[in-house]
Each structure stands twice: as structure tokens, then as C-alpha cells.
Enzyme design. Structure first.
Site, PDB file in Angstrom:
ATOM      1  CG  HIS A 137      -0.755  -8.754   0.270  1.00 59.16           C
ATOM      2  ND1 HIS A 137      -0.332  -7.446   0.209  1.00 59.16           N
ATOM      3  CD2 HIS A 137      -2.079  -8.733  -0.034  1.00 59.16           C
ATOM      4  CE1 HIS A 137      -1.354  -6.668  -0.125  1.00 59.16           C
ATOM      5  NE2 HIS A 137      -2.419  -7.432  -0.289  1.00 59.16           N
ATOM      6  CE1 TYR A 168      -3.064  -3.023   0.333  1.00 58.14           C
ATOM      7  CE2 TYR A 168      -3.254  -2.626   2.675  1.00 58.14           C
ATOM      8  CZ  TYR A 168      -3.574  -3.364   1.560  1.00 58.14           C
ATOM      9  OH  TYR A 168      -4.418  -4.447   1.691  1.00 58.14           O
TER      10      TYR A 168
END
Length: 336
Positions: free
Chosen positions: A140, A56
Site C-alpha cells: 500500500h 481505512y
């Protein structure tokens, strides 16, 4: 806000979690003062679970989240981050990241689910956040990296958990079938399931949700608005579904669900937040939020009582699956 425990771990999550992708400048710039303000608003709303990732904003989300939480007592909140995309220097920067975040691309992501990559990633997250530990670490998006994730990444995370450096471990993905495999075949305690147990998609009933119940493990639900289509009381044709323009048939279905919600005295977004909790395997709903107003709205929607009759009505009309549970007595719930 009520808390629910990740089964067989010491980790208790507030029912709502704060998804920190937007403060990493997802799709648009979020000024630093607004990032701080939205985290403060989440805190004021009673949210004590914050989810971030190196992906992010190439670490920007982690840095901002850590700075905003730095003066809070560490034992009063929980933070999760992710591994699998290792941040390394970018030898050929072009100026701006090309994976959806409006940040400089001095760093780049390298897929790495090796033991060394996992340990380096966790160390990097701790440095960026300034935290002494992570409460949850997820793999992830390991969709294309199953073997390395199972043989190296999960054992490395299990060691960290067994040493007390991490409270719980798991994987986060946009699909449910592989998450069920992680629960069944690895040391995972919890999975973050994005978009696959919502008012418009209950495919997780085929695999990860029954697996979690069978094995005594837990599910965190994300993407409950399916990229926006379920986020407003009156769905519009221009809204997104799973990051793409919503097909007309799904817009029509969302509108039909919204009409039934209105008859039961509630709204489509309130029902979208409440829906995952109808399954006993779900311990948390994590929502991506960019502004103080979004936090206040979502926290208010979560506090609304959604009648059980709504689920029965939606099932009877064929708008949700008939094998969806319609409520349960929830163990491991505390109030704070």
C-alpha cells in the site's frame, strides 16, 4: 456479472469491485447499519470482489467488511487487503484519527515493509476480518519505501502466494511509473492503479499498461472518477480532481468530454467506468461506494453499452490520447 482473470493466477475478479474505504468512515461517519447495507447492495448487484486495507479507519473497514461477508460461502467472493501500514497502539491518542477517517485514534499507523511487518499485517487483517485467507494482497503506497518493499515485502508475499495462502500479490499506488517497476522487477502478479488511466489522465500508457501486456500481468483500475470530477453527467466548478479543487481547464475538458458522451447516447460517468476496459491489461474497475444508492447507480452505469465510436470521436477531438486503444477482444472473461 462478468469476471476477468488475473493473468497467470487462479484469481478471477468481477469486472466491478467494491472499494471499502468509505465504510471505514472516510471523511465522515458511515453508521454500522449503512455499512452492512451497502455491502449487501454490492452483493445483490453481482459484485464479488471487495478491497479493503488496515489504513481505512484504523481497521474499521476490515472489521465491517468481514462481518458483512461472514455468512457468505467463502469460495463465492474475493477479498484483497494491503500491507505497509502496520497498526500499533497509539501512545499519545488525541481522540480522533488525523488521516481523514472519523474514528478514535487508539491505534496508529507505522510504515513497515519489512518481512516481519508484512506477516504481522496479514495476520492482523485475518483477525479483524475473520477470514481464513486473503485472495490478493497489495503493498500500500510504497512510494518512499522502494528498497524495503522490493527486498523484504514482496519476497514475503511471494512466499505466502507460493504456499497457497494468497492467490495473487502486487502493489497499489496513485502513480504508474513505480507500478511498472514492480511488475518488471518483482514477483507481482497485479497492480492497483489509482487515477492514472482515466478520461482525464492516460499517463499509465507510458509505463505500467504496456509493461503489464509485455509481461502477461494485470491491472486493477481505481480512482476512475478522479476524486469526483468525472462522477456526474454535468461537471461543476466545485468538484475535486485528485483530492484537490479541480483546475478550471480540467473542468472545461471534462465538460467537453461530457458533451461528446451525450452525442453518443451515453453519460460521462458511464464512460468513465467503461474507459479502463478499453485496454486489454485491465481486468477490473474498483469503485469506492458509501451508500446503496451509489452501488445501484454504478452497477447500472457499468451495464450500459458505451459505443466504440465514442472513443474514436474523443481521440479525433484531442480530448484523449491518440495512442489509447479503442477496444479489444478480451480473453479470460467468463459470465456468472
Amino acid at each position: 456479472m462478468r469476471r476477468r482473470k488475473i493473468t497467470n493466477t487462479p484469481v478471477e475478479l468481477t469486472e466491478l469491485g467494491f472499494g471499502a474505504s468509505a465504510i471505514g468512515n472516510l471523511y465522515q461517519v458511515t453508521p454500522a447499519h449503512e455499512a452492512t447495507a451497502v455491502i449487501e447492495a454490492a452483493w445483490d448487484a453481482g459484485i464479488r470482489y471487495f478491497d479493503t486495507a488496515p489504513h481505512y479507519g484504523l481497521g474499521l473497514s476490515e472489521r465491517r467488511l468481514g462481518a458483512a461477508l461472514r455468512d457468505r460461502p467463502r469460495d463465492t467472493y474475493l477479498v484483497s487487503s494491503k500491507v505497509g501500514r502496520l497498526l500499533i497502539p497509539n501512545e499519545r491518542p488525541r481522540g480522533v484519527d488525523d488521516e481523514g477517517f472519523v474514528v478514535r485514534d487508539d491505534l496508529r499507523r507505522r510504515w513497515d515493509f519489512s518481512r516481519d511487518g508484512v506477516l504481522r499485517s496479514v495476520e492482523g487483517t485475518l483477525e479483524r476480518t475473520g477470514l481464513d485467507r486473503l485472495d490478493i494482497v497489495y503493498l500500500h503506497d510504497p512510494d518512499d519505501h522502494w528498497r524495503q518493499a522490493v527486498e523484504q515485502a514482496m519476497p514475503a508475499l511471494a512466499e505466502l502466494r507460493d504456499q497457497g495462502a494468497v492467490g495473487a500479490i502486487g502493489a497499489g499506488m496513485n502513480q504508474s511509473a513505480m507500478l511498472a517497476r514492480f511488475l518488471r522487477e518483482t514477483a507481482a502478479d497485479v497492480v492497483m492503479l489509482a487515477g492514472r488511466y482515466t478520461l482525464l489522465d492516460q499517463s499509465a500508457l507510458d509505463d505500467v499498461l504496456p509493461t503489464a501486456l509485455e509481461l502477461g500481468k494485470s491491472v486493477v483500475a481505481a480512482g476512475v472518477f478522479n476524486s469526483g470530477l468525472l462522477s456526474e453527467e454535468r461537471p461543476a466548478e466545485t468538484m475535486k480532481f485528485d483530492y484537490q479543487d479541480a483546475p478550471p481547464e480540467l473542468v472545461a475538458r471534462a465538460r467537453a468530454i461530457a458533451e461528446v458522451c451525450e452525442r453518443h447516447g451515453t453519460t460521462l460517468p458511464a464512460a468513465a467506468i467503461a474507459f479502463p476496459f478499453t485496454h486489454p491489461g485491465v481486468v477490473n474497475v474498483t469503485l469506492g461506494m458509501r451508500t446503496r444508492e451509489q452501488v445501484m447507480r454504478n452497477a447500472g452505469l457499468h451495464r450500459r453499452q458505451v459505443p466504440k465510436d465514442l472513443w474514436h470521436d474523443l481521440r479525433g477531438r484531442g480530448l484523449i490520447r491518440t495512442d489509447m486503444p479503442v477496444g479489444h477482444d478480451t480473453p479470460h472473461v467468463s459470465t456468472t
